[in-house]
Scaffold this active site. Sequence first.
Site, PDB file in Angstrom:
ATOM      1  CD  GLN A 105      -2.342   1.296   3.001  1.00 32.51           C
ATOM      2  OE1 GLN A 105      -2.993  -0.126   3.239  1.00 32.51           O
ATOM      3  NE2 GLN A 105      -2.360   2.138   3.554  1.00 32.51           N
ATOM      4  CB  SER A 108       2.739   6.671   4.637  1.00 26.77           C
ATOM      5  OG  SER A 108       1.756   6.491   5.467  1.00 26.77           O
ATOM      6  CB  SER A 140       4.034  -3.012   5.541  1.00 26.30           C
ATOM      7  OG  SER A 140       4.050  -2.260   6.509  1.00 26.30           O
ATOM      8  CD  GLU A 223      -3.787  -0.152   7.342  1.00 26.94           C
ATOM      9  OE1 GLU A 223      -2.637  -0.141   7.352  1.00 26.94           O
ATOM     10  OE2 GLU A 223      -4.243   1.202   6.870  1.00 26.94           O
TER      11      GLU A 223
END
Length: 381
Positions: A105, A108, A140, A223
């Site tokens: 994903q 950020s 991640s 999430e």
Amino acid sequence: MTEIRQLVAAFLRDTEGADRPAALGAQFDAGLAWVHHPAGLGGLGLAPDRQAEVDAELAAAGRLESWERNPMGIGMVAPALTAHGTPAQQALLRPIFTAEHIWCQLFSEPGAGSDIAGLATRAVRAGDGWVLDGQKTWTSLAHTARYGLALTRTDPQAPKHAGLTAFLIDMRAAGVEVRPLRDLTGGAHFNEVFLDGVRLGDDARLGGVGEGWAVATTVLMSERAVIGASVGERGSGAIALAVDTWRRTGSDPDRRAELTRLWVDAEVLRLAALRDRETRAEGGPGPGGSGLKLRRALLDQRIARFAADLLGPAGLVYDADAVRTGGPAPDDPVWTWLQSQAYTIAGGTSDVMRTIIGERVLRLPREPGLPRDTPWAQIPR
């Protein structure tokens, strides 16, 4: 025998002896991956609480697979593809469920962590496609991912939430560079990702131009629901490690009451998560997941600290070599405590969760700030 039990029984019978990818693919094809998804997309169009029936039957047969085999893909990308994807994009759901395609994903950024809508990564039209430039961080599994879901800015003159567009990215494409970020435990689960002139066709766009925030909301709510509402057996998870450590270190009677309070809190949270999963009406996660995520993060930190404290001086040591060399993380209270420090940040900070609860659950006034229609380009950074 109910219809669900009959379907699961047939699936188990037909996949006896099959390898893992083939069995998971057959589960998807049978509509038993996510029963609340439409038929053909891994589901049967049933109420989401019926998935618990499927999972119970699979668990009894020793065939229940954890979503953690592909956490970003299964927990976050799949709901977005189902809600916003084209038929061609939704064809990616099956290899997500089988974990043949690992996903990450790309949200950020160094200057947009808690405030995702303030991100600066640009996507600019180029002919019939797009060119992406920017940097993502705290990503991640980017180092193992085959694909990524990226949120970009396509209109700097629009308000920050309105000028976003989502894209599906091949992590092996030219211009994509992944650099590991080593964390407090010594591991490198997180990464920073640089996008330098990454060219995409318009078929890589997920949702409409300028509608990226709707995609992001689906991802983020899913999430938080996954983090907060995962339901294990009574006494499992972090509290099991604390109980085991208490027993191994001499069953200190002075700490028994503290352990009991933690166990009760863990059970209350488990039951709350179970209720949330079974009463969710339409399958779409909502702000309630933020409350569960907040409580789980704080509780797991308390439990991990308790377990590490029980070790005394030994609580300063853990097997860092196993983490650095990429081996399995040790089932160690100290490592768990170090890892738990990220829980109140990852998946949305606790302050963000409290803001969501205040505004969307308690209906309190919005946080003070610039008017929501302020163009992104005019927001001080």
